[in-house]
Design an enzyme around this catalytic site. Structure first.
Site, mmCIF file in Angstrom:
data_model
loop_
_atom_site.group_PDB
_atom_site.id
_atom_site.type_symbol
_atom_site.label_atom_id
_atom_site.label_comp_id
_atom_site.label_asym_id
_atom_site.label_seq_id
_atom_site.Cartn_x
_atom_site.Cartn_y
_atom_site.Cartn_z
ATOM 1 N N GLU A 104 -1.782 -9.142 3.706
ATOM 2 C CA GLU A 104 -1.301 -9.570 5.033
ATOM 3 C C GLU A 104 -2.371 -9.599 6.104
ATOM 4 O O GLU A 104 -2.130 -10.107 7.204
ATOM 5 C CB GLU A 104 -0.160 -8.637 5.486
ATOM 6 C CG GLU A 104 -0.588 -7.289 6.059
ATOM 7 C CD GLU A 104 -0.987 -6.238 5.052
ATOM 8 O OE1 GLU A 104 -1.226 -5.085 5.465
ATOM 9 O OE2 GLU A 104 -1.056 -6.561 3.842
ATOM 10 N N CYS A 132 0.828 -1.204 0.000
ATOM 11 C CA CYS A 132 0.000 0.000 0.000
ATOM 12 C C CYS A 132 0.872 1.267 0.000
ATOM 13 O O CYS A 132 1.484 1.577 -1.008
ATOM 14 C CB CYS A 132 -1.003 -0.021 1.154
ATOM 15 S SG CYS A 132 -2.400 1.112 0.917
ATOM 16 N N HIS A 190 -3.697 -5.222 0.418
ATOM 17 C CA HIS A 190 -3.236 -5.756 1.703
ATOM 18 C C HIS A 190 -3.449 -7.263 1.779
ATOM 19 O O HIS A 190 -4.483 -7.742 2.251
ATOM 20 C CB HIS A 190 -3.973 -5.068 2.852
ATOM 21 C CG HIS A 190 -3.613 -3.633 3.034
ATOM 22 N ND1 HIS A 190 -2.522 -3.230 3.775
ATOM 23 C CD2 HIS A 190 -4.185 -2.503 2.551
ATOM 24 C CE1 HIS A 190 -2.451 -1.910 3.758
ATOM 25 N NE2 HIS A 190 -3.437 -1.442 3.020
#
Length: 240
Positions: free
Chosen positions: A177, A86, A175
């Site tokens: 993660e 990001c 994202h």
């Protein structure tokens, strides 16, 4: 191997990325930007650099942004392994000379991305599903594609979603993660994001998360393993 993490907010940790690296027996050293930890001047002794997301803009003229961009420029010059998420992707793009600008759409929640022709031969994105993948987004800015970069994932409204520089430097606008608690924390902490989404938008995120999270996390785990394999191929112990 030892990896440096630049983390901008307490609620934006490397999460699954960190878990994957630690599971393989590697060490993470986290610089907490929000706590005003000192950013190192070089990457001596590290195997890779991970730059996480955050509320700042890559266009901000503040010391920590400038220092991160300088560190990324050095990494680019040395073809040092980088993973930018990001804001981290936007910083990597800016370090490579690209422009950062407002996103055509403020992407908040789950969005379907498609692979590109260059993804088919890429070490990380060759496993990207042919039918596309729903990923979690939380951003209001985007980047133009840096010169010489390979575009690896795209979507119609915000086309530049993932890219590779050199052999092992990746920027992901999305994202991979995150987990369920992190998504809830971002919704709770994001006043402007909640206002933009409204009750129906928030409800859609909470409904879609259990549908899409597992597939995205599987891609994240495989991408991390492949990035580790790329990192092992080089010797990155000298200063850069």
């Amino acid at each position: 191997m030892r990896f440096l993490v630049l983390q901008h907010l307490e609620i934006e940790p490397p999460a699954l990325i960190g878990d994957c690296l630690c599971k393989e027996g590697h060490t993470l050293e986290t610089i907490h930007i929000h706590r005003r930890d000192t950013i190192p001047d070089n990457l001596t002794g590290y195997t890779g650099l991970i730059v996480m997301g955050g509320p700042a803009s890559a266009n901000d003229t503040v010391p920590f942004i400038e220092k991160e961009i300088n560190l990324l420029r050095s990494a680019i010059a040395q073809d040092f392994p980088v993973l930018g998420i990001c804001l981290g992707a936007q910083l990597l793009a800016k370090a490579a000379g690209a422009e950062i600008l407002p996103s055509p759409e403020r992407e908040l929640g789950w969005y379907r991305l498609l692979s590109t022709p260059d993804s088919k031969t890429d070490a990380l994105f060759s496993s990207f599903p042919a039918e596309g993948l729903d990923v979690f987004q939380w951003h209001g800015e985007t980047f133009l594609l840096p010169k010489e970069a390979k575009l690896l994932a795209s979507c119609p409204k915000v086309p530049n979603q993932a890219f590779r520089l050199g052999s092992c430097q990746y920027g992901l606008q999305f994202h991979v993660e995150v987990n369920v608690p992190i998504i809830h924390k971002w919704i709770d902490a994001g006043e402007s994001e909640r206002a933009h989404l409204g009750e129906s938008g928030i409800r859609n995120i909470l409904l879609e998360t259990p549908r899409h999270l597992s597939a995205m996390q599987s891609f994240c785990s495989m991408a991390c393993r492949n990035w580790l394999a790329l990192s092992k191929k080089g010797s990155f112990t000298k200063a850069c």
